[in-house]
Design an enzyme around this catalytic site. Structure first.
Site, PDB file in Angstrom:
ATOM      1  N   HIS A   1       1.249   5.228  -2.129  1.00  0.00           N
ATOM      2  CA  HIS A   1       1.594   6.583  -1.685  1.00  0.00           C
ATOM      3  C   HIS A   1       2.842   7.176  -2.326  1.00  0.00           C
ATOM      4  O   HIS A   1       2.855   8.356  -2.695  1.00  0.00           O
ATOM      5  CB  HIS A   1       1.783   6.586  -0.163  1.00  0.00           C
ATOM      6  CG  HIS A   1       0.509   6.559   0.610  1.00  0.00           C
ATOM      7  ND1 HIS A   1      -0.342   7.636   0.689  1.00  0.00           N
ATOM      8  CD2 HIS A   1      -0.064   5.567   1.350  1.00  0.00           C
ATOM      9  CE1 HIS A   1      -1.386   7.327   1.447  1.00  0.00           C
ATOM     10  NE2 HIS A   1      -1.244   6.074   1.852  1.00  0.00           N
ATOM     11  N   SER A  31      -3.330   1.030  -4.992  1.00  0.00           N
ATOM     12  CA  SER A  31      -2.697  -0.187  -4.470  1.00  0.00           C
ATOM     13  C   SER A  31      -3.697  -1.328  -4.310  1.00  0.00           C
ATOM     14  O   SER A  31      -3.388  -2.350  -3.708  1.00  0.00           O
ATOM     15  CB  SER A  31      -2.046   0.109  -3.107  1.00  0.00           C
ATOM     16  OG  SER A  31      -3.013   0.539  -2.165  1.00  0.00           O
ATOM     17  N   GLU A  56      -6.142   8.994   0.240  1.00  0.00           N
ATOM     18  CA  GLU A  56      -6.357   7.543   0.189  1.00  0.00           C
ATOM     19  C   GLU A  56      -7.286   7.116  -0.950  1.00  0.00           C
ATOM     20  O   GLU A  56      -7.017   6.133  -1.638  1.00  0.00           O
ATOM     21  CB  GLU A  56      -6.919   7.042   1.514  1.00  0.00           C
ATOM     22  CG  GLU A  56      -5.941   7.092   2.678  1.00  0.00           C
ATOM     23  CD  GLU A  56      -4.811   6.074   2.551  1.00  0.00           C
ATOM     24  OE1 GLU A  56      -4.829   5.263   1.611  1.00  0.00           O
ATOM     25  OE2 GLU A  56      -3.903   6.103   3.395  1.00  0.00           O
ATOM     26  N   HIS A 102       0.828  -1.206   0.000  1.00  0.00           N
ATOM     27  CA  HIS A 102       0.000   0.000   0.000  1.00  0.00           C
ATOM     28  C   HIS A 102       0.868   1.265   0.000  1.00  0.00           C
ATOM     29  O   HIS A 102       0.600   2.209  -0.756  1.00  0.00           O
ATOM     30  CB  HIS A 102      -0.909  -0.013   1.236  1.00  0.00           C
ATOM     31  CG  HIS A 102      -1.664   1.264   1.439  1.00  0.00           C
ATOM     32  ND1 HIS A 102      -2.735   1.628   0.662  1.00  0.00           N
ATOM     33  CD2 HIS A 102      -1.490   2.269   2.343  1.00  0.00           C
ATOM     34  CE1 HIS A 102      -3.207   2.800   1.072  1.00  0.00           C
ATOM     35  NE2 HIS A 102      -2.458   3.208   2.086  1.00  0.00           N
TER      36      HIS A 102
END
Length: 550
Positions: A381, A440, A421, A376
């Site tokens: 990110h 992700s 997110e 993730h």
């Protein structure tokens, strides 16, 4: 990690131990502990699990913020009660239950008691902001109280209250010892026509402000508050019945607990089955990038591959990735053993530091993880945090979180959830994903850009209070016109957050300046003026060069 309720005394001991490890010093022949202010902060010692009252099966920044707010309230009440009992034993009389704001003064008394005698008596400049319920006729009484406790008034300003018609706010600059200021504040709180009292001081005596790191090295203190998500606490966690996985995960997490600012991030030697999990996810997501990911993400992902940092046959090491990010946007990585408290995580962003896990999800469920893992973080990110425009937006969220209330932290966590997110943005005549939770996750990325979920225009005032979904895919996604559009709208939102000061990040010293005095604002203005003059000079130079070529 504690799995049972602590006694009040034990909890206070933990609070005292954490709130600043302290320094031993000789004062009048007696060894005392000098505590570095500020100290008014609670430590969550419970694990984030359903058994301890955590309301959700999956970890998220929003639920963390709500859980922390509840635990802070419980611990504050216990500490105030402990303080009352101590005072009662000392003076031989009971202390009645007090209002919430008076309880804050009890906490400030607890903090003051930890100072050595020199610190208590040192004369410091402070500013009192007195919000009156009525007119100025009560002002002489308030000044007499300050005079009685030798709080010397240096300057007074008054203005009409913006909250109450016919009332006034009074700004009083004073000089006094910490003890005198505290004693005077206690009596002022009992004056009925006084609606609110705020204390601003160079020693950070505000009884309402939450602690936050002022220097990047102080993120080490935030890291000490790390609470590990333990798979054995949740029967639904993919690693619950896998003892080898839990042991492996613990070994990787230990890297984060020993890390300090300035250290080189140690490499992790990943096992073949862990690399295989990475390879499977990497291939799936890369197939969707051309049609589903925003252009800035794709561009930097390509750079990461060209420089040999990203590949499907190896899990990148954080130190290598961090150096790449630093050269692109000023962001850097810091190893994390799991999710920090919401406040600490957001505070890290203010320093352009991203707390990054190094463990990988369980191999039995490669397309799902109940909490962030390196898949993730690195695939979701990192690419956009290396983009200067997106990095600025992320830092703005972090700066907005410093010193605000738990309620505002929950709202900022919700904003983070629906933007960083799970955010979407317009790209020409199409919609692309920029949220790390989407980029992700193969399944949710497909879902988000389908016709199934509702898509709304990004409005931070509405987004901050939008219910979110953590059990399955989101029902609603918010679409920004661009990163710049999202950043400008977010700045409008942060201007509405109640905080008695502004903050500024100094990239040269990697520290936070609290702009709460005229002198600090003037210094900041001079810095800006220098930058503007330099830019103007560059524009003139370019203009003259263009004229010569013409």
């Amino acid at each position: 990690m504690l799995h049972s309720e602590e006694s009040t005394e034990e909890m206070l001991d933990h609070f005292q131990d954490w709130r600043n490890s302290g320094e031993m010093a000789e004062v009048n022949g007696t060894t005392t502990t000098t505590v570095r202010p500020p100290a008014l902060r609670m430590v969550i010692k419970k694990s984030y699990s359903i058994e301890n009252g955590y309301t959700s099966r999956n970890r998220s920044l929003i639920e963390d913020a709500k859980f922390e707010h509840h635990e802070h309230q419980v611990q504050e009440r216990a500490i105030r009660q402990h303080r009352r009992q101590s005072i009662s034993q000392q003076f031989g009389k009971d202390i009645p239950e007090e209002e919430e704001e008076s309880g804050d003064l009890l906490l400030l008394s607890e903090w003051c008691d930890q100072l050595d005698s020199h610190a208590k008596q040192a004369i410091v400049p402070s500013t009192l902001v007195l919000s009156l319920k009525t007119g100025l006729e009560i002002l002489p009484e308030l000044l007499l109280i300050l005079q009685k406790y030798q709080v010397h008034v240096v300057h007074i300003e008054t203005r009409s209250s913006k909250k109450r018609n016919g009332a006034f706010d009074v700004l009083v600059s004073v000089r006094s010892s910490v003890v005198a200021l505290l004693t005077g504040a206690k009596e002022l709180k009992h004056v009925k026509p006084l609606a609110e009292l705020i204390i601003l001081s160079e020693q950070q005596l505000s009884i309402k402000d939450s602690w936050f790191p002022r220097r990047i090295a102080e993120l080490d203190n935030c890291n000490h508050l790390m609470t590990k998500f333990e798979p054995e606490l949740d029967h639904d966690h993919p690693g619950w019945s896998d003892a080898a996985y839990r042991k492996r995960r613990q070994a990787i997490a230990d890297v984060a607990f020993t890390y300090r600012h300035g250290d080189t991030i140690p490499d992790v030697e990943y096992a073949p089955e862990e690399v295989e999990t990475w390879r499977l996810i990497y291939r799936q997501l890369k197939e969707l990038q051309p049609t589903h990911a925003c252009k800035p993400y794709r561009d930097i992902f390509t750079m990461l591959e060209k420089e040999g940092i990203y590949a499907e046959d190896k899990i990148p090491q954080l130190e290598t990735v961090s150096r790449f990010m630093k050269s692109r946007s000023g962001f850097s990585l810091r190893p994390a053993a799991g999710l920090l408290t919401a406040r600490d995580f957001l505070a890290s962003l203010a320093f352009r530091v991203f707390q990054c896990t190094q463990y990988i999800r369980h191999a039995s469920k490669p397309n799902h993880s109940p909490e962030p893992d390196c898949v993730h973080e690195l695939l979701g990110h990192v690419p956009l945090l290396a983009d200067p425009y997106f990095a600025q937006f992320s830092q703005e969220i972090g700066l907005a979180s410093l010193g605000v209330s738990d309620e505002e932290i929950t709202k900022l966590s919700t904003l983070y959830w629906f933007t960083v997110e799970f955010g979407l943005c317009k790209e020409y005549d199409t919609i692309k994903a920029y949220g790390a939770g989407l980029l992700s996750s193969f399944g949710e990325l497909m879902h988000a850009l389908s016709d199934v979920p509702e898509k709304r225009q990004f409005d931070p005032f509405l987004t901050a209070i939008e219910p979110y979904q953590d059990q399955t895919y989101q029902d609603v996604y918010f679409v920004a016109d661009s990163f710049e559009d999202a950043k400008e709208k977010f700045r409008m939102y942060t201007a509405s957050i109640k905080r008695p000061y502004a903050v500024h990040y100094d990239p040269y010293t990697q520290s936070i300046d609290v702009l709460d005095t005229a002198e600090k604002l003037l210094t900041r203005f001079e810095d800006l003026k220098t930058d503007v003059d330099r830019i103007h000079g560059a524009m003139v130079t370019l203009s003259n060069a263009g004229s010569v070529k013409g």
